[in-house]
Enzyme design. Structure first.
Site, PDB file in Angstrom:
ATOM      1  N   ARG A 196     -48.614 -56.777  -0.268  1.00  0.00           N
ATOM      2  CA  ARG A 196     -48.418 -55.442  -0.835  1.00  0.00           C
ATOM      3  C   ARG A 196     -46.922 -55.100  -0.786  1.00  0.00           C
ATOM      4  O   ARG A 196     -46.246 -55.374   0.224  1.00  0.00           O
ATOM      5  CB  ARG A 196     -49.194 -54.371  -0.057  1.00  0.00           C
ATOM      6  CG  ARG A 196     -50.696 -54.375  -0.281  1.00  0.00           C
ATOM      7  CD  ARG A 196     -51.088 -53.957  -1.706  1.00  0.00           C
ATOM      8  NE  ARG A 196     -52.528 -53.905  -1.902  1.00  0.00           N
ATOM      9  CZ  ARG A 196     -53.271 -54.916  -2.386  1.00  0.00           C
ATOM     10  NH1 ARG A 196     -52.704 -56.055  -2.740  1.00  0.00           N
ATOM     11  NH2 ARG A 196     -54.576 -54.758  -2.550  1.00  0.00           N
TER      12      ARG A 196
ATOM     13  N   THR B  96     -46.752 -61.729  -1.175  1.00  0.00           N
ATOM     14  CA  THR B  96     -47.840 -61.678  -2.173  1.00  0.00           C
ATOM     15  C   THR B  96     -48.932 -60.704  -1.702  1.00  0.00           C
ATOM     16  O   THR B  96     -50.046 -60.737  -2.213  1.00  0.00           O
ATOM     17  CB  THR B  96     -48.481 -63.077  -2.369  1.00  0.00           C
ATOM     18  OG1 THR B  96     -48.860 -63.587  -1.083  1.00  0.00           O
ATOM     19  CG2 THR B  96     -47.533 -64.036  -3.047  1.00  0.00           C
TER      20      THR B  96
ATOM     21  N   GLU C  69     -45.281 -50.166  -8.286  1.00  0.00           N
ATOM     22  CA  GLU C  69     -45.720 -51.072  -9.347  1.00  0.00           C
ATOM     23  C   GLU C  69     -46.102 -50.210 -10.543  1.00  0.00           C
ATOM     24  O   GLU C  69     -46.808 -49.218 -10.345  1.00  0.00           O
ATOM     25  CB  GLU C  69     -46.920 -51.908  -8.888  1.00  0.00           C
ATOM     26  CG  GLU C  69     -46.517 -52.925  -7.837  1.00  0.00           C
ATOM     27  CD  GLU C  69     -47.661 -53.818  -7.362  1.00  0.00           C
ATOM     28  OE1 GLU C  69     -48.773 -53.694  -7.899  1.00  0.00           O
ATOM     29  OE2 GLU C  69     -47.419 -54.629  -6.458  1.00  0.00           O
TER      30      GLU C  69
ATOM     31  N   HIS D 226     -47.865 -58.723  -9.869  1.00  0.00           N
ATOM     32  CA  HIS D 226     -49.100 -58.627  -9.078  1.00  0.00           C
ATOM     33  C   HIS D 226     -50.234 -59.434  -9.734  1.00  0.00           C
ATOM     34  O   HIS D 226     -51.245 -58.870 -10.170  1.00  0.00           O
ATOM     35  CB  HIS D 226     -49.516 -57.160  -8.878  1.00  0.00           C
ATOM     36  CG  HIS D 226     -50.392 -56.966  -7.666  1.00  0.00           C
ATOM     37  ND1 HIS D 226     -50.349 -55.840  -6.887  1.00  0.00           N
ATOM     38  CD2 HIS D 226     -51.335 -57.760  -7.107  1.00  0.00           C
ATOM     39  CE1 HIS D 226     -51.239 -55.954  -5.906  1.00  0.00           C
ATOM     40  NE2 HIS D 226     -51.841 -57.118  -6.020  1.00  0.00           N
TER      41      HIS D 226
ATOM     42  N   GLY E  76     -51.523 -62.399  -8.165  1.00  0.00           N
ATOM     43  CA  GLY E  76     -52.002 -63.375  -7.180  1.00  0.00           C
ATOM     44  C   GLY E  76     -53.426 -63.850  -7.440  1.00  0.00           C
ATOM     45  O   GLY E  76     -53.736 -65.033  -7.329  1.00  0.00           O
TER      46      GLY E  76
END
Ligand code: DGY
Length: 327
Positions: free
Chosen positions: A239, A237, A268, A287, A289
């Site tokens: 990179r 979680t 991404e 992404h 989190g």
């Protein structure tokens, strides 16, 4: 002191309101995509500071052309999109937003562990495909997390919070690998420091919480996955650049590890035809989190406060390169 601030996305209103209350003049990029770097450079030229985030490329090219900037305020705890060394050389302070997204990100890491262990995303997709069928006594089998060993790679705030959740919920044994020892966390979690190879060999779940740096880039490669248990779950979680995606795919295909939960990928966004998205024991999220109302609002306030304090008192509560201010 009234300043012109470029706001690179539509951040939650709490922080924006604070900046407006201070009478700063904001230019808010209101499109749903990030600016290209050329757009970012052009827009920054007639501003005093920017409020930016991890999709904005603040590299040497940007900084050389925007060396007039008085401050860069990052809406994120991570700042690997910013060439901090170069910003420091140019005397530009960089603020960021640690702490306030710890709980949200730890929750997501914990959730990914369960989602992977119980094949939640894959099972959900079978319903979408009309493949529910009937109750199958030997189908859809996952694994349980109770009493397993968690290996934390990077025992900072988020790593500690994730380990606490795992300990409280599942009485997990915790080991960790970090650049430095963390005696307080060791006491809190009864955690043991180990070297990287031991972490790989002994963990049932490896959860990544370090920063992306030249030292951590690609450390989870095929060689590392080969050292993990074939029953292990890999969670990232932090990179996407910390694991090598093609190696992870190979490790899962060859059964070197059991499953993976990713909130971060490289690049991404991940392409929709990525083989990871079809795997039974993989869960990939875009992404998210820190994506809770509470965390994002607090990040917005912190990023704004960093700017406000800088212009009022010359201090930045959460600064990445304090040496610039001390000069
Ligand atoms: C961060 O803050 O670095 C996260 O990745 C996004 O909130």
């Amino acid at each position: 002191m009234k300043k012109k601030i470029l706001v690179t996305r539509q951040y939650p209103p709490a922080g924006i309101r604070l900046l407006e209350k201070e009478n700063h003049v904001l230019t808010i990029w209101d499109k749903s995509r990030s600016m290209t770097q050329d757009e970012l450079i052009r827009a920054s030229l007639d501003h005093d500071a920017i409020l930016c985030t991890l999709t904005d490329r603040i590299d040497a090219r940007f900084l050389d052309q925007c060396r007039h900037l008085e401050m860069i305020s990052q809406f994120a705890v991570g700042f690997d999109n910013i060439d901090v060394k170069h910003a420091t050389q140019l005397g530009i302070p960089v603020g960021h937003t640690p702490g306030v997204l710890t709980r949200a990100t730890a929750d997501l890491a914990f959730g990914l562990m369960i989602a992977v262990a119980r094949k939640m995303i894959f099972n959900h997709k079978t319903i979408l495909r009309g493949e529910w069928g009937s109750f199958n006594p030997t189908g859809h089998l996952g694994v349980e997390l109770k009493g397993k060993r968690l290996g934390v790679f990077g025992l900072g705030r988020i790593g500690i919070e994730t380990a606490l959740l795992c300990k409280k919920a599942y009485d997990m044994d915790v080991i960790y690998c970090n650049r430095t020892g963390n005696p307080d966390a060791e006491a809190l979690l009864d955690a043991k420091p180990v070297d990287f190879d031991t972490l790989l060999a002994k963990s049932d779940i490896v959860s990544v919480h370090c920063v992306l740096s030249p030292q951590t880039e690609g450390v989870f490669d095929l060689k590392a996955f080969k050292k993990m248990k074939p029953t292990a779950i890999f969670i990232n979680t932090a990179r996407g650049g910390i694991h090598r995606e093609t190696d992870l795919i190979q490790a899962l295909e060859q059964g070197l590890i059991w499953g993976a939960g990713l909130d971060v990928t490289d690049p991404e966004p991940m392409s929709a035809d990525n083989p990871l998205l079809d795997m039974e024991t993989v869960c990939v999220l875009p992404h998210v989190g820190s994506a809770t109302v509470e965390a994002r609002s607090a990040m917005s306030v912190l990023a704004a406060t960093n700017l406000i304090e800088f212009y009022k008192n010359g201090t930045i509560p959460h600064i990445v390169n304090p040496e610039v201010i001390k000069k």
